[in-house]
Design an enzyme around this catalytic site. Sequence first.
Site, PDB file in Angstrom:
ATOM      1  N   ARG A  51       0.717  -1.347  -0.024  1.00 53.80           N
ATOM      2  CA  ARG A  51       0.002  -0.006  -0.128  1.00 53.80           C
ATOM      3  C   ARG A  51       0.799   1.220   0.049  1.00 53.80           C
ATOM      4  O   ARG A  51       0.476   2.117  -0.312  1.00 53.80           O
ATOM      5  CB  ARG A  51      -1.130   0.171   1.115  1.00 53.80           C
ATOM      6  CG  ARG A  51      -2.148   1.144   1.342  1.00 53.80           C
ATOM      7  CD  ARG A  51      -3.015   1.066   2.060  1.00 53.80           C
ATOM      8  NE  ARG A  51      -2.903   0.518   3.461  1.00 53.80           N
ATOM      9  CZ  ARG A  51      -2.322   1.232   4.498  1.00 53.80           C
ATOM     10  NH1 ARG A  51      -1.882   2.719   4.380  1.00 53.80           N
ATOM     11  NH2 ARG A  51      -2.012   0.448   5.679  1.00 53.80           N
TER      12      ARG A  51
ATOM     13  N   LYS B 149      -5.247   3.100 -20.211  1.00 46.75           N
ATOM     14  CA  LYS B 149      -5.364   3.295 -21.708  1.00 46.75           C
ATOM     15  C   LYS B 149      -4.005   3.061 -22.353  1.00 46.75           C
ATOM     16  O   LYS B 149      -3.595   1.908 -22.563  1.00 46.75           O
ATOM     17  CB  LYS B 149      -5.776   4.775 -21.891  1.00 46.75           C
ATOM     18  CG  LYS B 149      -6.910   5.313 -21.051  1.00 46.75           C
ATOM     19  CD  LYS B 149      -8.304   4.429 -21.595  1.00 46.75           C
ATOM     20  CE  LYS B 149      -9.626   4.633 -20.761  1.00 46.75           C
ATOM     21  NZ  LYS B 149      -9.518   5.204 -19.309  1.00 46.75           N
TER      22      LYS B 149
ATOM     23  N   TYR C 124     -12.604  14.649 -18.707  1.00 42.62           N
ATOM     24  CA  TYR C 124     -13.295  13.113 -18.773  1.00 42.62           C
ATOM     25  C   TYR C 124     -14.322  13.273 -17.806  1.00 42.62           C
ATOM     26  O   TYR C 124     -14.258  13.903 -16.630  1.00 42.62           O
ATOM     27  CB  TYR C 124     -12.189  12.177 -18.218  1.00 42.62           C
ATOM     28  CG  TYR C 124     -12.660  11.008 -17.812  1.00 42.62           C
ATOM     29  CD1 TYR C 124     -13.242   9.999 -18.746  1.00 42.62           C
ATOM     30  CD2 TYR C 124     -12.530  10.624 -16.499  1.00 42.62           C
ATOM     31  CE1 TYR C 124     -14.053   8.790 -18.272  1.00 42.62           C
ATOM     32  CE2 TYR C 124     -13.263   9.492 -15.957  1.00 42.62           C
ATOM     33  CZ  TYR C 124     -13.793   8.434 -17.120  1.00 42.62           C
ATOM     34  OH  TYR C 124     -14.217   7.271 -16.618  1.00 42.62           O
TER      35      TYR C 124
ATOM     36  N   ASP D 155      -4.252  16.506 -17.111  1.00 43.55           N
ATOM     37  CA  ASP D 155      -4.314  14.890 -17.520  1.00 43.55           C
ATOM     38  C   ASP D 155      -3.878  14.735 -18.758  1.00 43.55           C
ATOM     39  O   ASP D 155      -4.388  15.146 -19.929  1.00 43.55           O
ATOM     40  CB  ASP D 155      -6.002  14.630 -17.620  1.00 43.55           C
ATOM     41  CG  ASP D 155      -6.378  13.213 -17.695  1.00 43.55           C
ATOM     42  OD1 ASP D 155      -5.575  12.387 -18.654  1.00 43.55           O
ATOM     43  OD2 ASP D 155      -7.257  12.803 -17.389  1.00 43.55           O
TER      44      ASP D 155
HETATM   45  C1  LIG Z   1      -8.911  11.277 -19.899  1.00 45.69           C
HETATM   46  C2  LIG Z   1      -8.951  10.358 -18.999  1.00 45.69           C
HETATM   47  N1  LIG Z   1      -8.679  10.490 -17.636  1.00 45.69           N
HETATM   48  C3  LIG Z   1      -9.014   9.699 -16.675  1.00 45.69           C
HETATM   49  C4  LIG Z   1      -9.634   8.620 -16.771  1.00 45.69           C
HETATM   50  C5  LIG Z   1      -9.945   7.725 -15.679  1.00 45.69           C
HETATM   51  O1  LIG Z   1      -9.307   6.333 -15.591  1.00 45.69           O
HETATM   52  P1  LIG Z   1      -9.558   5.150 -15.109  1.00 45.69           P
HETATM   53  O2  LIG Z   1     -10.941   4.721 -15.832  1.00 45.69           O
HETATM   54  O3  LIG Z   1      -8.469   4.240 -15.276  1.00 45.69           O
HETATM   55  O4  LIG Z   1     -10.035   5.264 -13.639  1.00 45.69           O
HETATM   56  C6  LIG Z   1     -10.310   8.330 -18.186  1.00 45.69           C
HETATM   57  C7  LIG Z   1     -11.157   7.262 -18.317  1.00 45.69           C
HETATM   58  O5  LIG Z   1     -11.664   6.792 -19.393  1.00 45.69           O
HETATM   59  C8  LIG Z   1      -9.967   9.194 -19.231  1.00 45.69           C
HETATM   60  O6  LIG Z   1     -10.331   8.769 -20.474  1.00 45.69           O
END
Ligand SMILES: Cc1ncc(COP(=O)(O)O)c(C=O)c1O
Length: 380
Positions: free
Chosen positions: A44, A195, A98, A170
């Site tokens: 952890r 991704k 997102y 992000d």
């Molecule tokens: C641009 C972006 N940021 C964050 C996330 C969240 O990621 P996770 O689904 O791995 O929690 C996503 C998920 O689709 C995303 O497309």
Amino acid sequence: MKDSTICIHEGSYPDANEGGLNTPLYLSTAHLFPHPSNEIRYPRYSNTFTQRAPAEKIAALEHGEKGLVFSSGMAAITTVFLSLLEAGDHCVVQSDIYGGTRRFVAQDLARYGISVGVPESNDPAAVEREITSRTKLLYFETPSNPLLRLVDIEKIARIAGDHGLVSVIDNTFATPINQKPLDMGVDITVHSGTKYLGGHSDIACGAVVSSERLMERIADMQKSLGGSLDCFSCFLLDRGLKTLPLRVQMQNKNALTVARALERSDRVREVHYPGLESHPDHDLARRQMKGFGGIVAFTLEGTLSEARRFTEHLSVIKGAISLGGVESILCYPFETSHAQLGPKEREAMGITETTLRLSVGIEDPEDIVADIEGAFAASS
Ligand SMILES: Cc1ncc(COP(=O)(O)O)c(C=O)c1O
């Protein structure tokens, strides 16, 4: 080292017992105490070698001092917010981010006494107008989901610096292969490693890269919230990262080929891809990105049922949620990532019922284009 070398040799802890080149899966949750490293080792705390290997690769790719991996992208994002903000603070968050991040920011932060300003556009002046005396953090995402609009990273980072704010980006869609925000003055990058970083649609994970100073607070909060990444996923993430540059280069190339083919079709009303000269942010994309990424969005002429007939005839491209894997997948943002928004809000963003988001894989580009053209012919 350059990216391709980093992906193979950074964050490498070869197996001392057997001489194997790969970082082994260290599965223990209990470690000798006192440990020879004088550290309390515990999964952890994200300090086993299997966890450190991919975190160090990602940090080196992003040109950052410290990296940390998480159990999902959302674990990474929420941990960053909660480690840097407290009751009474304010943050500025871009609107077209997102959906999961938007939900957290809009619904959850207020319960902790943290307020949020959302600029009416991504124009730096509009962003600056949202800053108040209580603002501590500026959060943005570029290219955005699903229409691949860009934010000027250098300008936003400068605004954050001028006002003494922490800037967070992000970088999931671009990947550190195509875009290095820390080199442009941003403080923190976050990723859904589910991704491109993992890249094979078989693990959920997240990552954060920052300076050592900021990472102390983020790592501390990760210990409390517990969103560390399990050992098997770390192993797969580390393995996936070794081919990240190859995959992303192929996806960049394939996506441009697909975007150009879509632009030629009379079945397509609009194509959104920053690599196309027709994209409103193409010049900015050329300045701040090394490649234009693997996501192409497009809006079809006609009705939803006509769009559904088209997607039913695809065979190489699968209808699936998520993105960034080796396979080409397609989804309807209006019923997935942007389903929570009302039709008016979606339309204001430029997303209609026939807007599709295609995550282009590493198949042969001729097969991807033939699949699309075949589905247009079969459904007309
Ligand atoms: C641009 C972006 N940021 C964050 C996330 C969240 O990621 P996770 O689904 O791995 O929690 C996503 C998920 O689709 C995303 O497309």
